[in-house]
Design a protein around this motif. Structure first.
Motif, PDB file in Angstrom:
ATOM      1  N   ARG A   1       0.952   8.452   4.280  1.00  0.00           N
ATOM      2  CA  ARG A   1       0.466   9.713   4.859  1.00  0.00           C
ATOM      3  C   ARG A   1       1.629  10.403   5.592  1.00  0.00           C
ATOM      4  O   ARG A   1       1.961  10.021   6.707  1.00  0.00           O
TER       5      ARG A   1
ATOM      6  N   GLN B   1       0.148  12.856   8.518  1.00  0.00           N
ATOM      7  CA  GLN B   1      -0.611  12.253   9.606  1.00  0.00           C
ATOM      8  C   GLN B   1       0.330  11.908  10.755  1.00  0.00           C
ATOM      9  O   GLN B   1       1.498  12.258  10.782  1.00  0.00           O
TER      10      GLN B   1
ATOM     11  N   HIS C   1      -3.071  -3.045   6.524  1.00  0.00           N
ATOM     12  CA  HIS C   1      -1.657  -2.780   6.791  1.00  0.00           C
ATOM     13  C   HIS C   1      -1.500  -1.760   7.920  1.00  0.00           C
ATOM     14  O   HIS C   1      -2.416  -0.987   8.208  1.00  0.00           O
TER      15      HIS C   1
ATOM     16  N   GLU D   1       6.241  -1.189   6.835  1.00  0.00           N
ATOM     17  CA  GLU D   1       4.880  -1.720   6.653  1.00  0.00           C
ATOM     18  C   GLU D   1       4.820  -3.172   7.121  1.00  0.00           C
ATOM     19  O   GLU D   1       5.690  -3.981   6.786  1.00  0.00           O
TER      20      GLU D   1
ATOM     21  N   TYR E   1       0.011   4.603  11.739  1.00  0.00           N
ATOM     22  CA  TYR E   1      -1.413   4.613  11.391  1.00  0.00           C
ATOM     23  C   TYR E   1      -1.777   3.301  10.699  1.00  0.00           C
ATOM     24  O   TYR E   1      -0.902   2.546  10.253  1.00  0.00           O
ATOM     25  N   ARG E   2      -3.116   3.084  10.615  1.00  0.00           N
ATOM     26  CA  ARG E   2      -3.622   1.881   9.945  1.00  0.00           C
ATOM     27  C   ARG E   2      -4.202   2.252   8.593  1.00  0.00           C
ATOM     28  O   ARG E   2      -4.805   3.300   8.430  1.00  0.00           O
ATOM     29  N   THR E   3      -4.011   1.348   7.630  1.00  0.00           N
ATOM     30  CA  THR E   3      -4.724   1.418   6.353  1.00  0.00           C
ATOM     31  C   THR E   3      -5.460   0.098   6.196  1.00  0.00           C
ATOM     32  O   THR E   3      -5.518  -0.715   7.116  1.00  0.00           O
ATOM     33  N   LYS E   4      -6.051  -0.137   5.068  1.00  0.00           N
ATOM     34  CA  LYS E   4      -6.794  -1.381   4.856  1.00  0.00           C
ATOM     35  C   LYS E   4      -5.838  -2.573   4.811  1.00  0.00           C
ATOM     36  O   LYS E   4      -5.157  -2.806   3.814  1.00  0.00           O
TER      37      LYS E   4
ATOM     38  N   ASN F   1       0.083   4.320  -0.493  1.00  0.00           N
ATOM     39  CA  ASN F   1      -0.593   5.569  -0.134  1.00  0.00           C
ATOM     40  C   ASN F   1      -0.100   6.014   1.247  1.00  0.00           C
ATOM     41  O   ASN F   1      -0.763   5.836   2.263  1.00  0.00           O
TER      42      ASN F   1
ATOM     43  N   ASP G   1       0.875  -1.185   0.000  1.00  0.00           N
ATOM     44  CA  ASP G   1       0.000   0.000   0.000  1.00  0.00           C
ATOM     45  C   ASP G   1       0.902   1.222   0.000  1.00  0.00           C
ATOM     46  O   ASP G   1       1.478   1.593   1.007  1.00  0.00           O
TER      47      ASP G   1
ATOM     48  N   HIS H   1       1.408   1.164   9.021  1.00  0.00           N
ATOM     49  CA  HIS H   1       2.575   1.904   8.555  1.00  0.00           C
ATOM     50  C   HIS H   1       3.204   2.699   9.698  1.00  0.00           C
ATOM     51  O   HIS H   1       2.501   3.282  10.520  1.00  0.00           O
TER      52      HIS H   1
END
Length: 396
Positions: free
Chosen positions: A110, A113, A122, A142, A117-120, A108, A106, A124
């Motif tokens: 940030r 931020q 994953h 990641e 943080y969390r993504t779908k 993308n 992923d 990071h």
């Protein structure tokens, strides 16, 4: 005896049940909102706790990867392979957030931020480097987010939330009954008072009406005849009220005994009964009756006719007119009385609702009428104009 008492009590405590239902509805909404709010706070706190745990792990990975980048930076001519690790994936970006190299699934990232943080699927960690190895300003680590922590959180939310909801509901029910107990006691006291008063009224009222009927008015002087007529009017007025109270406290719980009723004959009988009241106000009676029949409880239909006729006389003007029109499936009782404001007609069937304080009554007659008509799926329409009169139109 106990069954009869329970039925009457149940009938009289409808207002208590409505109040209890309203309180519980508001209470359930408040408890549900509170549990949802607490669940949200719990979810967010657990997510932060998970990220805090992951931060320590990913910071360690970032330190390892930074050392590898340092080695690669100093020995770039000899070794050009970007360092990889089976435990995580990484990427490097320059000062302008431009990608130098990436192994991320992923991408993308940030930069504006928080550090982790969390993504779908994953997690990071964005690490800012103090030294620009290979032109790198930002190192991104990641790892996979397996979502197991979510399952545990939802399990706790559903389990403790359901338990909390049940406990709050039991407490709310106890609290509602505690608050409504004074109302219940007052209703029970009023119930006993009405029953006792109604019972005590029966004997003297019946005696008065019976003795009036047996009196020989032919031997009376005119002055005494007028006095007797006034007594008769007062007794019949009280009799209508007595029958309404009896119906409210006792008769409405009795099983209905439906039969075919000759409406024309019944109206003639009730018109004769109320003739003394009509004569006291010098009212003219306009009867337009055709043969018509209906199948329902005679006692209940008599209450409907009596209340509508009584109101047409009571709220009429002197020298006015009371009219009754009867057709198959249609009954109209009208008067040329004081009428009702159009804005108030929607509330005319509410119990204890009165629009004229100059006349007697407790405002229960039309409430009984509506209750009986609803039971037999009959409609009633009110047509009234203030100062001109009122028409009650019944259809079945």
């Amino acid at each position: 005896m106990l069954v009869s008492k329970n039925k009457a009590t149940s009938s009289l405590l409808k207002s208590e049940k409505k109040s209890l239902l309203r309180f519980l509805t508001l209470y359930v909404a408040m408890v549900t909102f509170m549990i949802m709010l607490l669940s949200l706070f719990y979810y967010q706190s657990q997510e932060k706790l998970m990220l805090s745990d992951q931060r320590a792990v990913l910071t360690k990975y970032a330190y390892i990867q930074t050392r590898r980048l340092k080695v690669l930076h100093h020995f770039f001519e000899e070794k050009r392979d970007y360092p990889r690790d089976p435990r995580f994936r990484s990427a490097i970006y320059d000062l302008e957030h431009r990608k130098i190299f990436s192994l991320l699934e992923d991408e993308n990232v940030r930069f504006d931020q928080e550090e982790i943080y969390r993504t779908k699927g994953h997690i990071h960690l964005v690490k800012t480097l103090d030294e620009f190895y290979l032109g790198t300003r930002y190192l991104v680590i990641e790892v996979e987010d397996d979502g197991k922590w979510k399952g545990e959180i939802w399990k706790n939310i559903l389990g403790y939330g359901t338990l909390g909801f049940v406990l709050f509901m039991l407490f709310g029910l106890f609290l509602a009954k505690l608050f409504l107990r004074p109302m219940r006691d007052s209703i029970m006291l009023l119930d006993r008072f009405i029953k006792d008063t109604t019972h005590e009224l029966n004997t003297p009222l019946s005696s008065i009406l019976a003795n009036i009927e047996m009196m020989d008015t032919d031997v009376m002087v005119e002055k005494n005849k007028k006095k007797l007529a006034r007594i008769n009017i007062a007794a019949k007025t009280v009799s209508v009220l007595y029958k309404d109270l009896t119906y409210l406290t006792l008769d409405q719980e009795k099983e209905s005994h439906d039969e075919e009723i000759d409406i024309k004959a019944l109206i003639h009988d009730r018109a004769e009964y109320f003739s003394t009241l009509a004569q006291s106000k010098q009212l003219e009676c306009d009867l337009d009756l055709k043969d018509a029949k209906i199948t329902m409880d005679r006692r209940k239909f008599t209450r409907v006719i009596d209340n509508l006729l009584s109101n047409a006389i009571k709220y009429n003007k002197r020298h006015g007119t009371v009219g009754i029109k009867l057709r198959e499936g249609l009954l109209v009782i009208w008067d040329t009385g004081i009428g009702i404001n159009e804005e108030k007609t929607p509330f005319i069937f509410d119990r204890y609702m009165r629009f004229n304080d100059s006349e007697g009554g407790f405002g229960i007659g039309l409430s009984i009428v509506k209750q009986i008509l609803d039971q037999y799926h009959m409609s009633i329409e009110v047509k009234s104009k203030e100062g001109e009169g009122t028409s009650m139109v019944l259809r079945w």
